[in-house]
Design a protein around this motif. Structure first.
Motif, PDB file in Angstrom:
ATOM      1  N   THR A 188       0.838  -1.193   0.000  1.00 38.28           N
ATOM      2  CA  THR A 188       0.000   0.000   0.000  1.00 38.28           C
ATOM      3  C   THR A 188       0.875   1.246   0.000  1.00 38.28           C
ATOM      4  O   THR A 188       1.800   1.363   0.816  1.00 38.28           O
ATOM      5  CB  THR A 188      -0.926   0.035   1.227  1.00 38.28           C
ATOM      6  OG1 THR A 188      -1.779  -1.115   1.201  1.00 38.28           O
ATOM      7  CG2 THR A 188      -1.792   1.293   1.208  1.00 38.28           C
ATOM      8  N   ILE A 189       0.583   2.150  -0.918  1.00 39.88           N
ATOM      9  CA  ILE A 189       1.289   3.427  -0.998  1.00 39.88           C
ATOM     10  C   ILE A 189       0.325   4.513  -0.530  1.00 39.88           C
ATOM     11  O   ILE A 189      -0.563   4.944  -1.280  1.00 39.88           O
ATOM     12  CB  ILE A 189       1.768   3.712  -2.425  1.00 39.88           C
ATOM     13  CG1 ILE A 189       2.634   2.556  -2.926  1.00 39.88           C
ATOM     14  CG2 ILE A 189       2.536   5.024  -2.507  1.00 39.88           C
ATOM     15  CD1 ILE A 189       2.963   2.627  -4.388  1.00 39.88           C
ATOM     16  N   PRO A 190       0.440   4.970   0.720  1.00 41.84           N
ATOM     17  CA  PRO A 190      -0.514   5.935   1.281  1.00 41.84           C
ATOM     18  C   PRO A 190      -0.101   7.381   1.002  1.00 41.84           C
ATOM     19  O   PRO A 190       0.311   8.116   1.904  1.00 41.84           O
ATOM     20  CB  PRO A 190      -0.478   5.612   2.772  1.00 41.84           C
ATOM     21  CG  PRO A 190       0.943   5.171   2.998  1.00 41.84           C
ATOM     22  CD  PRO A 190       1.411   4.516   1.726  1.00 41.84           C
ATOM     23  N   TYR A 210      -3.875  -3.562  -9.450  1.00 40.25           N
ATOM     24  CA  TYR A 210      -3.780  -2.224  -8.871  1.00 40.25           C
ATOM     25  C   TYR A 210      -5.161  -1.783  -8.405  1.00 40.25           C
ATOM     26  O   TYR A 210      -6.158  -1.988  -9.107  1.00 40.25           O
ATOM     27  CB  TYR A 210      -3.251  -1.209  -9.888  1.00 40.25           C
ATOM     28  CG  TYR A 210      -1.749  -1.167  -9.995  1.00 40.25           C
ATOM     29  CD1 TYR A 210      -1.001  -0.242  -9.277  1.00 40.25           C
ATOM     30  CD2 TYR A 210      -1.072  -2.067 -10.811  1.00 40.25           C
ATOM     31  CE1 TYR A 210       0.386  -0.211  -9.367  1.00 40.25           C
ATOM     32  CE2 TYR A 210       0.312  -2.038 -10.928  1.00 40.25           C
ATOM     33  CZ  TYR A 210       1.032  -1.108 -10.191  1.00 40.25           C
ATOM     34  OH  TYR A 210       2.399  -1.084 -10.286  1.00 40.25           O
ATOM     35  N   VAL A 211      -5.216  -1.164  -7.244  1.00 41.29           N
ATOM     36  CA  VAL A 211      -6.440  -0.537  -6.752  1.00 41.29           C
ATOM     37  C   VAL A 211      -6.115   0.917  -6.420  1.00 41.29           C
ATOM     38  O   VAL A 211      -5.287   1.192  -5.529  1.00 41.29           O
ATOM     39  CB  VAL A 211      -6.998  -1.246  -5.505  1.00 41.29           C
ATOM     40  CG1 VAL A 211      -8.253  -0.519  -5.007  1.00 41.29           C
ATOM     41  CG2 VAL A 211      -7.318  -2.703  -5.816  1.00 41.29           C
ATOM     42  N   PHE A 212      -6.726   1.843  -7.161  1.00 42.69           N
ATOM     43  CA  PHE A 212      -6.559   3.270  -6.913  1.00 42.69           C
ATOM     44  C   PHE A 212      -7.746   3.760  -6.088  1.00 42.69           C
ATOM     45  O   PHE A 212      -8.898   3.682  -6.538  1.00 42.69           O
ATOM     46  CB  PHE A 212      -6.493   4.041  -8.222  1.00 42.69           C
ATOM     47  CG  PHE A 212      -5.304   3.703  -9.084  1.00 42.69           C
ATOM     48  CD1 PHE A 212      -4.112   4.373  -8.926  1.00 42.69           C
ATOM     49  CD2 PHE A 212      -5.398   2.709 -10.044  1.00 42.69           C
ATOM     50  CE1 PHE A 212      -3.017   4.063  -9.714  1.00 42.69           C
ATOM     51  CE2 PHE A 212      -4.307   2.392 -10.850  1.00 42.69           C
ATOM     52  CZ  PHE A 212      -3.116   3.070 -10.673  1.00 42.69           C
ATOM     53  N   SER A 213      -7.485   4.265  -4.888  1.00 38.54           N
ATOM     54  CA  SER A 213      -8.525   4.872  -4.058  1.00 38.54           C
ATOM     55  C   SER A 213      -8.406   6.388  -4.189  1.00 38.54           C
ATOM     56  O   SER A 213      -7.314   6.943  -4.018  1.00 38.54           O
ATOM     57  CB  SER A 213      -8.368   4.450  -2.597  1.00 38.54           C
ATOM     58  OG  SER A 213      -8.477   3.040  -2.472  1.00 38.54           O
ATOM     59  N   GLN A 289      -2.864   0.402  -3.997  1.00 37.59           N
ATOM     60  CA  GLN A 289      -2.549  -0.947  -3.534  1.00 37.59           C
ATOM     61  C   GLN A 289      -2.193  -1.808  -4.735  1.00 37.59           C
ATOM     62  O   GLN A 289      -2.880  -1.773  -5.764  1.00 37.59           O
ATOM     63  CB  GLN A 289      -3.741  -1.564  -2.792  1.00 37.59           C
ATOM     64  CG  GLN A 289      -4.026  -0.921  -1.448  1.00 37.59           C
ATOM     65  CD  GLN A 289      -5.182  -1.603  -0.741  1.00 37.59           C
ATOM     66  OE1 GLN A 289      -6.250  -1.791  -1.297  1.00 37.59           O
ATOM     67  NE2 GLN A 289      -4.956  -1.975   0.515  1.00 37.59           N
ATOM     68  N   THR A 290      -1.110  -2.574  -4.610  1.00 35.67           N
ATOM     69  CA  THR A 290      -0.654  -3.397  -5.725  1.00 35.67           C
ATOM     70  C   THR A 290       0.140  -4.595  -5.221  1.00 35.67           C
ATOM     71  O   THR A 290       0.751  -4.536  -4.134  1.00 35.67           O
ATOM     72  CB  THR A 290       0.210  -2.580  -6.704  1.00 35.67           C
ATOM     73  OG1 THR A 290       0.636  -3.417  -7.787  1.00 35.67           O
ATOM     74  CG2 THR A 290       1.432  -2.011  -6.008  1.00 35.67           C
ATOM     75  N   THR A 291       0.120  -5.656  -6.004  1.00 32.73           N
ATOM     76  CA  THR A 291       0.980  -6.816  -5.725  1.00 32.73           C
ATOM     77  C   THR A 291       2.265  -6.755  -6.538  1.00 32.73           C
ATOM     78  O   THR A 291       3.148  -7.602  -6.349  1.00 32.73           O
ATOM     79  CB  THR A 291       0.246  -8.129  -6.037  1.00 32.73           C
ATOM     80  OG1 THR A 291      -0.185  -8.101  -7.409  1.00 32.73           O
ATOM     81  CG2 THR A 291      -0.955  -8.314  -5.133  1.00 32.73           C
ATOM     82  N   ALA A 382       9.890   6.760  -7.232  1.00 31.59           N
ATOM     83  CA  ALA A 382       9.252   5.651  -6.510  1.00 31.59           C
ATOM     84  C   ALA A 382       9.080   6.048  -5.052  1.00 31.59           C
ATOM     85  O   ALA A 382       9.848   6.862  -4.519  1.00 31.59           O
ATOM     86  CB  ALA A 382      10.081   4.378  -6.614  1.00 31.59           C
ATOM     87  N   PHE A 383       8.072   5.462  -4.396  1.00 31.50           N
ATOM     88  CA  PHE A 383       7.812   5.771  -3.001  1.00 31.50           C
ATOM     89  C   PHE A 383       8.408   4.728  -2.052  1.00 31.50           C
ATOM     90  O   PHE A 383       8.102   4.714  -0.863  1.00 31.50           O
ATOM     91  CB  PHE A 383       6.312   5.939  -2.778  1.00 31.50           C
ATOM     92  CG  PHE A 383       5.782   7.196  -3.413  1.00 31.50           C
ATOM     93  CD1 PHE A 383       5.912   8.418  -2.776  1.00 31.50           C
ATOM     94  CD2 PHE A 383       5.203   7.157  -4.664  1.00 31.50           C
ATOM     95  CE1 PHE A 383       5.447   9.579  -3.368  1.00 31.50           C
ATOM     96  CE2 PHE A 383       4.728   8.313  -5.268  1.00 31.50           C
ATOM     97  CZ  PHE A 383       4.859   9.529  -4.619  1.00 31.50           C
TER      98      PHE A 383
END
Length: 489
Positions: A188-190, A210-213, A289-291, A382-383
């Motif tokens: 997760t990249i917050p 990928y899930v973009f919130s 969120q990504t794998t 990159a984070f």
């Protein structure tokens, strides 16, 4: 009635027919080709002047008596008003380059975000290089030390990507990460990212997940749809999906509930995949969120603020190999000093773009304490240092230090301009079907990166456009008959 009187009468009868015929040909373009020849001192119903006025000089004559207009800030644009649809546009620009490393010309191809198609007019880094060079069509290879005899040999057996800089082209050999294994662990990249983002990620026989919130903050009026496009390493589309506006098109600053946009594919072949999320300034991605283990953001990021979402802004740290970094904020509350490796960069005031050269080698940490900061870099971001990878070679830019980066080869799709009567002349070919047409006009642009910083300029004398589409079939028959008739005489 005299013969002279009959001639006058005949002429008066034919004149309106000739004029109407000429206007008809100009309007309907039955030949399929329409040309505009435009000197900068002339007015035209088809082409506007260069703008904005604070980036170009007034039109004037040079010492040789040629009309010209000087570009001294970037970018400069003008509008063209096509009266018919066309398939291609060939633009020929007559100019003088007064030391600007890279001069490009192109047009707007998409909006939200704006995307331009740019082609080279002149690259002085290449033109003035002493490195040996070989060409193959419009491809050019420069080598610090001659090793390859042909461009084909270079593309078939390229050196390591760290040794290569590219301009207006890419390598044909696919990028591969050795010893890479897929993972099912979700990361997760917050971080709040405002507007559009472009991501490159690595996949090896695993699903792309990928899930973009995100939230729609409704600070500007208008609809705020979100669209995602995924392409493979050859540029072929994999999928596209989107989400409509939240239903609030006002500017009442009432944020939407947290929404999600999910990418989930079957296992994909090994390679680098690109994700383009297109969104307006009202859209704030709040987390990703990504794998996938490797993911980088291209050309920088826009770190959004937390107003209306969280009470405080959590400091953000990201990593990059960039050698040049620019930052600005739009709000006084975000004026700050940013830590970049062993250096610091002061953002002194709103709307003040500040640039620094990064001296530290390798991967460098950048620490931002306040949000609402636009970051522009010449390398991916990159984070997490573990997520960082660099799938593309160095881009040849005005500030690129080939020695510092240990670059030994330049691969470019570039043809130098020709010189006529002391002026450089270059022609670029554009696909008119890919250009953004709004209010019956195209937006063309001159791109001259770092021109103001370097205190250089470009003089523009003339812009000629040749627009083409398939000719009307009956016009072809008439033209061929006329040509045959003329040839028989």
């Amino acid at each position: 009635m005299s013969i002279f009187t009959r001639i006058i009468q005949g002429f008066l009868i034919l004149l309106p027919i000739i004029i109407l015929g000429w206007l008809g040909v100009q309007n309907f373009v039955p030949s399929g080709t329409f040309s505009i020849s435009h000197s900068v001192h002339e007015t035209s119903s088809f082409m506007d002047g260069l703008a904005p006025h604070d980036r170009v000089s007034l039109v004037k004559k040079d010492e040789q008596g040629d009309w010209m207009q000087t570009i001294f800030k970037d970018p400069v644009f003008f509008f063209v008003h096509p009266h018919r649809t066309f398939d291609t546009v060939d633009a020929t620009v007559t100019f003088k380059n007064n030391g600007t490393p890279i001069v490009e010309f192109g047009a707007l191809a998409a909006t939200s975000p704006d995307r331009y198609v740019l082609e080279p007019l002149q690259n002085l880094i290449i033109d003035e290089s002493s490195w040996p060079r070989i060409t193959d069509g419009d491809l050019m290879l420069l080598q610090r030390t001659s090793k390859y005899k042909t461009v084909t040999d270079f593309l078939a057996r390229p050196p390591s990507r760290e040794e290569i800089a590219t301009y207006q082209t890419s390598l044909t050999a696919p990028f591969r990460l050795p010893n890479y294994t897929a993972s099912t662990i979700t990361q997760t990249i917050p971080v709040s990212l405002r507007g559009s983002v472009s991501i490159k990620t690595y996949v090896k026989n695993e699903p792309l997940s990928y899930v973009f919130s995100y939230t729609d903050m409704n600070r500007d009026s208008g609809s705020d749809p979100v669209t995602v496009y995924v392409t493979d390493e050859t540029g072929q589309p994999i999928l596209s999906l989107g989400s409509d506006d939240d239903g609030n098109t006002s500017s009442n600053v009432r944020g939407s509930v947290l929404k999600t946009l999910t990418i989930k594919t079957a296992p994909l072949p090994e390679g680098v995949y690109k994700i383009d999320l297109h969104a307006g300034r009202d859209i704030f991605v709040r987390s990703i969120q990504t794998t996938q283990q490797k993911m980088v953001f291209l050309n920088g990021v826009y770190l959004g603020d937390e107003s209306g979402y969280h009470d405080t802004f959590a400091p953000v740290r990201f990593w990059t190999e960039a050698k040049r970094l620019s930052m600005q904020t739009r709000h006084a509350e975000s004026v700050q000093t940013v830590k970049i490796g062993s250096q610091s960069l002061l953002i002194p005031a709103p709307y003040k773009l500040t640039t620094t050269a990064i001296k530290d080698p390798g991967l460098v940490s950048v620490y931002v304490t306040k949000g609402d900061v636009e970051v522009v870099t010449d390398a991916p971001v990159a984070f997490s240092p573990a997520q960082y990878f660099r799938p593309d070679p160095v881009r040849l830019l005005p500030h690129t230090d080939l020695d510092q980066l240990h670059v030994n080869y330049i691969l470019a799709r570039y043809t130098p301009p020709v010189v006529k009567d002391g002026w450089s002349v270059a022609t670029v070919h554009l696909d008119a079907r890919q250009l953004w047409l709004s209010n019956n006009r195209w937006k063309f642009t001159f791109s001259t990166p770092e021109i103001e910083e370097l205190k250089t300029s470009v003089d523009v004398k003339q812009i000629d456009l040749v627009m083409k589409r398939p000719p009307v079939s009956w016009w072809n028959s008439v033209f061929q008959a006329f040509s045959l008739g003329s040839g028989a005489q």
